[in-house]
Design a protein around this motif. Structure first.
Motif, mmCIF file in Angstrom:
data_model
loop_
_atom_site.group_PDB
_atom_site.id
_atom_site.type_symbol
_atom_site.label_atom_id
_atom_site.label_comp_id
_atom_site.label_asym_id
_atom_site.label_seq_id
_atom_site.Cartn_x
_atom_site.Cartn_y
_atom_site.Cartn_z
ATOM 1 N N GLN A 92 14.332 36.745 19.526
ATOM 2 C CA GLN A 92 15.628 36.080 19.629
ATOM 3 C C GLN A 92 16.761 37.066 19.368
ATOM 4 N N GLU A 93 17.904 36.748 19.978
ATOM 5 C CA GLU A 93 19.082 37.610 19.820
ATOM 6 C C GLU A 93 19.416 37.759 18.338
ATOM 7 N N LYS A 94 19.525 39.009 17.916
ATOM 8 C CA LYS A 94 19.855 39.239 16.499
ATOM 9 C C LYS A 94 21.370 39.138 16.317
ATOM 10 N N ILE A 95 21.763 38.491 15.242
ATOM 11 C CA ILE A 95 23.195 38.412 14.975
ATOM 12 C C ILE A 95 23.570 39.587 14.070
ATOM 13 N N GLU A 96 24.525 40.385 14.520
ATOM 14 C CA GLU A 96 24.950 41.537 13.713
ATOM 15 C C GLU A 96 25.756 41.025 12.524
ATOM 16 N N ARG A 97 25.378 41.431 11.336
ATOM 17 C CA ARG A 97 26.086 40.915 10.173
ATOM 18 C C ARG A 97 27.195 41.829 9.696
ATOM 19 N N LYS A 98 27.047 43.109 9.980
ATOM 20 C CA LYS A 98 27.941 44.077 9.381
ATOM 21 C C LYS A 98 29.409 43.774 9.688
ATOM 22 N N LEU A 99 29.661 43.456 10.960
ATOM 23 C CA LEU A 99 31.050 43.286 11.342
ATOM 24 C C LEU A 99 31.677 42.057 10.724
ATOM 25 N N VAL A 100 30.843 41.067 10.409
ATOM 26 C CA VAL A 100 31.393 39.884 9.752
ATOM 27 C C VAL A 100 31.924 40.288 8.387
ATOM 28 N N THR A 101 31.163 41.136 7.692
ATOM 29 C CA THR A 101 31.619 41.551 6.368
ATOM 30 C C THR A 101 32.858 42.430 6.495
ATOM 31 N N ASP A 102 32.911 43.223 7.584
ATOM 32 C CA ASP A 102 34.096 44.059 7.781
ATOM 33 C C ASP A 102 35.364 43.213 7.884
ATOM 34 N N LEU A 103 35.191 42.049 8.544
ATOM 35 C CA LEU A 103 36.354 41.202 8.783
ATOM 36 C C LEU A 103 36.994 40.680 7.498
ATOM 37 N N ILE A 104 36.201 40.606 6.426
ATOM 38 C CA ILE A 104 36.706 39.910 5.259
ATOM 39 C C ILE A 104 37.089 40.824 4.111
ATOM 40 N N ALA A 105 36.789 42.137 4.291
ATOM 41 C CA ALA A 105 36.993 43.018 3.143
ATOM 42 C C ALA A 105 38.450 43.410 2.988
ATOM 43 N N LYS A 106 39.274 42.479 2.579
ATOM 44 C CA LYS A 106 40.647 42.887 2.299
ATOM 45 C C LYS A 106 41.145 42.174 1.039
ATOM 46 N N LYS A 107 42.111 42.809 0.414
ATOM 47 C CA LYS A 107 42.588 42.300 -0.871
ATOM 48 C C LYS A 107 43.425 41.044 -0.661
ATOM 49 N N ILE A 108 43.146 40.049 -1.481
ATOM 50 C CA ILE A 108 43.895 38.794 -1.360
ATOM 51 C C ILE A 108 44.973 38.773 -2.446
ATOM 52 N N LEU A 109 46.187 38.466 -2.029
ATOM 53 C CA LEU A 109 47.276 38.435 -3.005
ATOM 54 C C LEU A 109 47.341 37.061 -3.658
ATOM 55 N N VAL A 110 47.407 37.058 -4.987
ATOM 56 C CA VAL A 110 47.545 35.796 -5.716
ATOM 57 C C VAL A 110 48.972 35.295 -5.493
ATOM 58 N N PRO A 111 49.156 33.976 -5.240
ATOM 59 C CA PRO A 111 50.532 33.484 -5.033
ATOM 60 C C PRO A 111 51.445 33.886 -6.202
ATOM 61 N N GLU A 112 52.669 34.238 -5.833
ATOM 62 C CA GLU A 112 53.636 34.690 -6.837
ATOM 63 C C GLU A 112 53.794 33.653 -7.959
ATOM 64 N N ASN A 113 53.931 34.104 -9.174
ATOM 65 C CA ASN A 113 54.135 33.256 -10.366
ATOM 66 C C ASN A 113 53.025 32.238 -10.591
ATOM 67 N N TYR A 114 51.844 32.545 -10.110
ATOM 68 C CA TYR A 114 50.751 31.580 -10.305
ATOM 69 C C TYR A 114 50.357 31.519 -11.778
ATOM 70 N N ASN A 115 50.281 30.328 -12.312
ATOM 71 C CA ASN A 115 49.831 30.142 -13.692
ATOM 72 C C ASN A 115 48.730 29.085 -13.679
ATOM 73 N N GLY A 116 47.501 29.559 -13.786
ATOM 74 C CA GLY A 116 46.346 28.673 -13.667
ATOM 75 C C GLY A 116 46.314 27.573 -14.713
ATOM 76 N N LEU A 117 46.884 27.867 -15.884
ATOM 77 C CA LEU A 117 46.816 26.855 -16.943
ATOM 78 C C LEU A 117 47.689 25.651 -16.598
ATOM 79 N N VAL A 118 48.694 25.863 -15.750
ATOM 80 C CA VAL A 118 49.573 24.761 -15.353
ATOM 81 C C VAL A 118 49.151 24.186 -13.995
ATOM 82 N N ALA A 119 48.898 25.107 -13.045
ATOM 83 C CA ALA A 119 48.698 24.666 -11.658
ATOM 84 C C ALA A 119 47.322 24.075 -11.409
ATOM 85 N N GLN A 120 46.380 24.456 -12.234
ATOM 86 C CA GLN A 120 44.998 24.107 -11.955
ATOM 87 C C GLN A 120 44.669 22.665 -12.338
#
Ligand code: FES
Length: 645
Positions: A92-120
């Motif tokens: 069966q056709e193999k699904i390449e996994r590497k590129l999927v991981t490439d797509l997601i490897a970037k830094k995510i910025l936390v929303p400005e002024n986020y305070n988990g103790l209040v917002a969560q």
């Protein structure tokens, strides 16, 4: 009913099945999974198997040549077993996994002024509970409720049976001091707050609390493991949705699930085979246990959400195209089998309609279309094209059935955007020789969506294809010929390809692409017309989804897929669905906003809109019957004409 012995050569094992079983089902019961990209409808021709002895009754042999049939090849989904058989199933056709991981490897910025103790909505609190006496024989649960009333002013609190079973021992083990995790999100209009976990003794109240944002895409599932107190994403993982072997687009999957009463299989494929292994990987990376995750916020199109919850999705594809449910109540992890804390909250974001699901409401949230001061077009193209037009004042939406052509499916030499896919092509004006760019710099195997757009635009600009999509066979060049499937242009000769076969774009592929792009462009036109504006007045175009990662705007305009606007007005936002799920996971007020967005969106059903058919037919040409809508393409065509004179 007669039984037949089936020997699958690949695993040297035999099974017994009754007359009438399909070869695909028989192979599956023997543990050999044959992929069924069209959901077993006999349309894609990719579920081939070779009968080496015995015979089957073939319902259809579409896409198989006479030679294939003579050699014993058959479509497994269309082959009815009526005798003993020996079968060979090609790898069966193999699904390449590497590129999927490439797509997601970037830094995510936390929303400005986020305070988990209040917002969560999740709270970790220490409680001191008065022990029972002969004078106060209140039960253990009553005592915990009393403490919660005192500390958080909670009048009504829910709890699960499995937690009640542990309550007595945890209270006594901690000498009536406990740490409790409460989900306040269950409060207010949606439900009552709920105790999710208790532990003996006190723990610092700002210890990390874990949650996950999940986007269930038709092709890819993405998970962001998040520390809810700091808001930081500690691990991002993604994997192909394992339902892909049961259909590449939602319609094929619904047909597969409905035909075989396989809804449970679809739920298992996405939960047990995709989401749970991803959670395990993410937890290993962050060095935590899955039971430490107390909340999952989930986005995905309406079909994916139905499959996740094992709710029949058949009504989604049948007129009048309604879902079973758009706004799912809060659920717990143990109810659906997601491997986080069994009492953890599962929050599926709301959808609007059958083909405008939670992936789009989440996308509108994260792309901020609902806050835009200027007229904005948001689009997410996957196997369907979902479009939102609007601003902070108004939002209209529609979905067009683009088919999977832009994901490289339904095209003879098409493939997904993985290693070996031709993603960009330039054709020389004089020699008609192509220059190609291949993902992963490897030998080409096929053509992905962006490659197809690129080839079509180049063929059109150099005059190898006319505005109706016909390939010009009068030019005396080797690369254009009448092939087995009609006229074609050879992009890569067999001696240079990874498979040894020529890679070409055929007339039938072009027709498929024209239909797909026409459906999307007609969607834009109908939305604009419904609100009384023209596409030229759109001030920004936001593109979500993996489609946008590789697409070349210029080429997409040249084939008439995107409106002819200045390039700087186009912005690619990546996976807006998972971004929306992440933001909703973090902050209960943001989560409420998604519900508001869903209720604010006016849905236009294109199949019921008379304007759609006309708009679609006009867009079936390159770039459009009305060239004045594409001034930049007119200029490019004239320039090319001058070069060739
Ligand atoms: S033809 Fe069998 S799955 Fe598509």
């Amino acid at each position: 009913m007669a039984e037949h012995k089936i020997i699958i050569e690949n695993i040297s094992e035999s099974i017994s099945v009754s007359t009438g079983t399909t070869l695909a089902d028989a192979a599956q019961s023997a543990g050999v999974d044959i992929q069924q990209p069209c959901g077993g409808q006999g349309r894609c021709g990719r579920c081939v198997a070779k009968i080496t002895s015995g015979h089957v009754r073939q319902r259809s042999s579409l896409r198989l040549t006479n030679e294939d049939i003579d050699e014993g090849y058959t479509l497994a989904c269309q082959s009815i077993i009526e005798s003993d058989l020996t079968v060979n199933v090609p790898e069966q056709e193999k699904i390449e996994r590497k590129l999927v991981t490439d797509l997601i490897a970037k830094k995510i910025l936390v929303p400005e002024n986020y305070n988990g103790l209040v917002a969560q909505s999740l709270k970790r609190i220490n409680l001191e509970i008065s022990p029972p006496t002969m004078e106060d024989q209140t039960d253990d649960w009553g005592r915990l409720q009393r403490a919660l009333r005192k500390k958080l002013q909670l009048e009504n609190v829910g709890v699960s049976l499995n937690l009640l079973k542990r309550l007595g021992s945890v209270l006594r083990e901690g000498d009536w001091k406990i740490n409790a995790i409460i989900d306040m999100e269950f409060a207010g209009s949606r439900n009552i707050p709920r105790v999710i976990d208790i532990q003996a003794g006190h723990i610092s109240e700002d210890e990390p609390l874990w949650g996950i944002a999940i986007d269930i895409g038709t092709t890819t599932v993405s998970i962001w493991l998040t520390d809810l107190i700091s808001g930081e994403v500690k691990a991002q993982v993604a994997e192909y949705n394992q339902q892909i072997t049961r259909g590449e687009d939602v319609i094929s999957r619904i047909i597969y699930a409905t035909k075989n009463s396989n809804e449970k299989e679809m739920a298992d494929l996405v939960i047990k085979k995709t989401i749970n292994p991803l959670i395990e990987t993410a937890c290993k990376r962050a060095q935590i246990q899955p039971t430490e995750i107390y909340k999952a916020t989930i986005s995905g199109n309406s079909t994916m959400i139905h499959f996740l919850l094992n709710i029949p999705a058949s009504s989604i594809r049948l007129s009048p195209f309604v879902t079973a449910i758009n706004e799912i109540p809060l659920l717990t992890a143990s109810e659906i089998g997601i491997d986080i804390n069994p009492n953890g909250t599962i929050d599926c974001l709301p959808g609007v309609a059958s083909y405008v699901g939670a992936d789009i409401t989440a996308g509108v949230l994260s792309s901020k279309v609902d806050e835009a001061e200027i007229t904005t077009l948001f689009l997410d193209v996957g196997t369907n094209g979902e479009i939102v037009l609007g601003s902070k004042e108004w939002l209209v939406t529609c979905a067009c059935s683009a088919g999977p052509a832009f994901e490289g499916a339904g095209v003879i030499d098409g493939m997904r955007a993985t290693k070996g896919a031709i993603e960009e092509v330039w054709i020389n004006n004089d020699t008609y020789e192509p220059n190609i760019r291949v993902i992963g710099n490897s030998k080409p195997k096929g053509i992905c969506g962006s490659g197809l757009i690129s080839i079509l635009s180049e063929l059109f600009l150099v005059g190898l294809v006319d505005k109706a999509g016909n390939i010009n066979l009068n030019l005396e060049i080797d690369r254009v010929r009448e092939g087995d499937h009609g006229p074609e242009y050879i992009v890569v000769w067999g001696k240079e390809s990874a498979t040894g076969d020529d890679i070409s774009i055929k007339k039938v592929d072009i027709e498929n692409l024209l239909r797909a792009k026409a459906a999307i462009y007609a969607g834009f036109s109908v939305l604009a017309e419904n609100v009384g504006i023209t596409l030229e007045t759109v001030e920004q175009v936001l593109i979500g989804g993996s489609f946008g990662q590789y697409i070349n705007v210029e080429k997409a305009i040249q084939i008439g897929l995107l409106p002819d606007l200045p390039w700087e007005q186009f912005h690619f936002l990546g996976n807006t669905s998972v971004q929306g799920a992440y933001r909703s996971l973090l902050d209960w007020r943001t989560r409420d906003k998604v519900t508001e967005i869903a209720s604010k969106m006016t849905y236009i059903e294109l199949s019921a809109d008379n304007k759609f058919y006309d708009a679609f037919m006009s867009a079936m040409f390159l770039p459009h019957t009305d060239l004045s809508k594409f001034p930049s393409v007119e200029i490019a065509l004239n320039e090319n004409l001058l070069k060739t004179v």
